[in-house]
Structures are given as structure tokens and as C-alpha cells.
Enzyme design. Structure first.
Site, PDB file in Angstrom:
ATOM      1  N   HIS A   1      -1.426 -61.343 -19.188  1.00 37.87           N
ATOM      2  CA  HIS A   1      -1.173 -61.265 -17.745  1.00 37.87           C
ATOM      3  C   HIS A   1      -0.775 -62.634 -17.175  1.00 37.87           C
ATOM      4  CE1 HIS A   1      -4.882 -63.443 -16.888  1.00 37.87           C
ATOM      5  NE2 HIS A   1      -5.410 -62.754 -17.897  1.00 37.87           N
TER       6      HIS A   1
ATOM      7  N   ARG B   1      -5.204 -57.332 -13.304  1.00 39.71           N
ATOM      8  CA  ARG B   1      -4.251 -58.425 -13.583  1.00 39.71           C
ATOM      9  C   ARG B   1      -3.270 -58.037 -14.690  1.00 39.71           C
ATOM     10  NH1 ARG B   1      -9.434 -59.945 -15.156  1.00 39.71           N
ATOM     11  NH2 ARG B   1      -9.804 -61.023 -17.142  1.00 39.71           N
TER      12      ARG B   1
ATOM     13  N   GLU C   1     -10.241 -57.988 -21.320  1.00 40.39           N
ATOM     14  CA  GLU C   1     -10.636 -59.324 -21.755  1.00 40.39           C
ATOM     15  C   GLU C   1     -12.057 -59.259 -22.313  1.00 40.39           C
ATOM     16  OE1 GLU C   1     -10.327 -61.855 -23.182  1.00 40.39           O
ATOM     17  OE2 GLU C   1      -9.349 -63.273 -21.818  1.00 40.39           O
TER      18      GLU C   1
ATOM     19  N   HIS D   1      -4.904 -59.461 -22.337  1.00 41.21           N
ATOM     20  CA  HIS D   1      -5.605 -60.704 -21.969  1.00 41.21           C
ATOM     21  C   HIS D   1      -5.621 -61.721 -23.112  1.00 41.21           C
ATOM     22  CE1 HIS D   1      -7.141 -58.554 -18.434  1.00 41.21           C
ATOM     23  NE2 HIS D   1      -7.032 -57.514 -19.249  1.00 41.21           N
TER      24      HIS D   1
HETATM   25  O1  LIG Z   1     -11.882 -66.838 -18.587  1.00 38.10           O
HETATM   26  C1  LIG Z   1     -11.446 -65.997 -19.390  1.00 38.10           C
HETATM   27  O2  LIG Z   1     -11.709 -64.800 -19.321  1.00 38.10           O
HETATM   28  C2  LIG Z   1     -10.550 -66.460 -20.523  1.00 38.10           C
HETATM   29  C3  LIG Z   1      -9.109 -66.192 -20.235  1.00 38.10           C
HETATM   30  O3  LIG Z   1      -8.708 -66.690 -19.005  1.00 38.10           O
HETATM   31  O4  LIG Z   1     -10.750 -67.821 -20.683  1.00 38.10           O
HETATM   32  P1  LIG Z   1     -10.685 -68.567 -22.065  1.00 38.10           P
HETATM   33  O5  LIG Z   1      -9.420 -69.330 -22.069  1.00 38.10           O
HETATM   34  O6  LIG Z   1     -11.893 -69.434 -22.019  1.00 38.10           O
HETATM   35  O7  LIG Z   1     -10.790 -67.598 -23.173  1.00 38.10           O
END
Ligand SMILES: O=C(O)[C@@H](CO)OP(=O)(O)O
Length: 336
Positions: A100, A149, A203, A273
């Protein structure tokens, strides 16, 4: 769906995981139904109000015909290849992965996980730009996570598509929803691209880190510890999912539901994600748990794979109309 509201998930990851197999995940506001639509089985995710849990780019030529497409490399394709003898050729399908665009919590540098946050204005622009990059690649079906998102990104990207088809979320969560979907004529259906929303592509659940500032968390616990939580394969953040746990649902969904569509020649886009896509890319590229640590995905950059003879061939990121070289892998992940 009041999707633009920030929504903190309730319940525990464990209770969700316990219910995954039964298809019911109430703590995350999600119910999963198996249904049959247009000849294929899909799991349709129903959100109840909130979150849940080339190198030779120019030589990639895609010929679309009806809902199937032959995707092949111009340099390696026989010169006699035409659509009329396409039944003699090996069927190929395009797989587009897109993380996203920038979300409101990306902008604020907050751990987001399964909190349902919308895109920022920049994220909207990234999604539109991504759409331009893939505007000539045929898309027969779209899979997104259950989070807004990813859904916004898919919809916005498709506004740029050459075919001008309308992405339409499949709702078969009840008989009534199924009946209502019949009001569309065949003609209308021809103008639509089915969109399947699946919580399995969400995610990864960031547990107690959700909502915390990433820099402040690193200052408090040390950057090494935080990097381990963020990028290691099997170390989960407190009360959250490790990448390995995320892969258990995301890759399982991919192999069970999406791969068969590719095998039947359907061109697929997945909008999801950073971490759910990292787990899928780990599977596609056969990365080891060490290699995946340095795999980073930029927001709003589409990545193209070709599915051929049961294998995934990575094609990198389709170029923007004016750009010579842009790749989605941002941290020294060389194309091989
Ligand atoms: O905050 C989150 O959910 C993820 C993606 O944005 O972060 P990270 O980069 O730490 O995996």
C-alpha cells in the site's frame, strides 16, 4: 464500512489464531466464508467495522486475450508466437504485488500492524503512480487484505488501468448478499474486476508495539532489539506475530487460493502490506530466514512476477512512463 477511522484491534492474537481454522475470527471483527463465485472458490472476508487482524523491463510483453493472457519475454519468445497459436504455448500469468501507499501511521513513524489506517495524500499519489506503472499489464482478479490502506491502493491504482474496468469487491457473506450481486448483468460483469478481500493478507499483528513511535521504541529498548522485532524471521514482537507466524496464514492463503488462479492463467494483483508481502516474496523467491532480514519493500511500488510452468520469475518493478530504473527492493537486494 467506517474504514477511515483509526481503529485499534481488540482481543488477542491467540484467540484469533485459534479460530483461523474454523474461519471465524471475531476478535478481529472478521468472518471468513468459503463461497463459489464464477467457477472459483474464494474466501470472502467480512469486516465488521474496523481493523483486523530484468533486468529487461522493456522486453516484457504482455498479450491479453479475454480473461487469459500470455505473458512472455519478447527476447525469448519465438518470433512466430501469435495469439492464434496460443493454445500451443505454455500458459503464463502475471502476478503483481503492491505494498500500500504511505499510510497516516507510516507518516507518523508509528508501528501499525493490524490497525486500520487510511492513506495520506502522498499515499494516494503513490497508489495512482503505481497504477500508471501497471496500466498495460492485464489484471483479471485482485486480492487485497481486509485493511483500508491496501484496498484504497488497489482501487486507486486501477483508476489508471488501460482497460478501465471497475474493481468490484465480491460479497457473498450471506445469501442475500449473493442475491444482490446478481442484479448485475453479464455485460456489467464484463466491465468489472473481482476483488477478494482476505484478512490472511493483513499486515502482521505488531502486538504491544502497535501505536508506538518506532524511533522512541528504539531509544527505549535499543535499536538492535527493535530491529530484531521488525525484521527477524522467528522472533515476535511482544504479544505480536513474527514473520514466520504471519507467513503461516499469508503464504497458506497464497498457495491455497491465489496460486491456483495463476495456474489457470488468471493475471492477479495483490495489494497488501510490508510484512505479509515479505512473507509471500520469501516463498516466491525461496529466500532463507537470513536473507529475508534485509528484504525491505517500499510503499506504492508494484513488483511483477511471471508465473510459468509452476515457477515464479521475478521481473522487478515495471517502470514509470518517465523513469529509467526504479526497483521495489530498496536495501541492496540485487536482482538475479
Ligand atoms: O508498522 C508496521 O505495521 C510495519 C509496516 O509499516 O512496520 P515495519 O516496517 O516495522 O514492519
Amino acid at each position: 464500512m467506517a474504514a477511515t477511522t483509526l481503529y485499534q484491534s481488540v482481543g488477542t492474537l491467540q484467540s484469533c489464531r485459534n479460530n483461523v481454522n474454523s474461519g471465524l475470527c471475531p476478535d478481529y471483527g472478521h468472518v471468513s466464508f468459503r463461497s463459489v463465485s464464477k467457477g472459483f472458490k474464494v474466501d470472502v472476508g467480512l469486516l465488521r467495522g474496523g481493523s483486523f487482524c530484468s533486468r529487461k523491463r522493456s522486453s516484457c510483453v504482455i498479450q491479453a486475450s479475454a480473461s487469459q493472457a500470455m505473458v512472455f519475454d519478447e527476447a525469448s519468445a519465438p518470433s512466430s508466437a501469435t495469439t492464434s497459436d496460443s493454445n500451443k504455448k505454455t500458459s503464463e500469468a502475471a502476478l503483481i504485488l503492491i505494498r500500500h501507499g504511505e499510510s497516516m501511521w507510516n507518516e507518523k513513524n508509528l508501528f501499525t500492524g493490524c490497525v486500520d489506517v487510511p492513506l495520506t495524500t502522498k499515499g494516494v499519489e503513490e497508489a495512482v503512480e503505481a497504477g500508471k506503472r501497471i496500466s498495460n499489464i492485464p489484471v483479471d482478479m485482485i486480492y487485497t487484505s481486509a485493511l483500508i490502506r491496501a484496498q484504497m491502493t488497489a482501487m486507486l491504482a486501477m483508476t489508471q488501468h488501460r482497460r478501465k474496468k471497475v474493481p468490484t469487491i465480491i460479497h457473498e457473506e450471506s445469501e442475500q448478499a449473493g442475491a444482490w450481486s446478481q442484479i448485475f448483468s453479464e455485460d456489467t460483469n464484463m466491465q468489472c474486476i473481482p476483488v477478494v478481500t482476505a484478512w490472511q493478507l493483513n499486515e502482521r499483528m505488531y502486538g504491544e508495539l502497535q501505536g508506538l513511535n518506532k524511533q522512541e521504541t528504539a531509544d527505549k529498548y535499543g535499536s538492535e532489539q527493535v530491529h530484531e522485532w521488525r525484521r527477524s524471521y522467528d522472533i515476535p514482537p511482544p504479544n505480536g506475530e513474527s514473520l514466520e507466524m504471519c507467513a503461516e496464514r499469508a503464504v497458506a492463503y497464497f498457495t491455497e487460493h491465489i496460486e491456483p488462479q495463476l495456474a489457470s492463467g488468471k493475471n492477479i494483483m495483490i495489494a497488501a502490506h510490508g510484512n505479509s508481502l515479505r512473507s509471500i516474496i520469501m516463498y516466491l523467491d525461496k529466500l532463507t530466514s537470513q536473507e529475508v532480514i534485509s528484504l525491505e519493500l517500499a510503499t506504492g511500488i508494484p513488483m511483477l512476477y511471471i508465473f510459468k510452468e509452476g515457477r515464479f520469475i521475478r521481473r522487478g518493478s515495471p517502470p514509470a512512463p518517465t523513469e529509467a530504473t526504479v526497483y521495489a527492493y530498496t536495501k541492496g537486494f540485487a536482482f538475479s
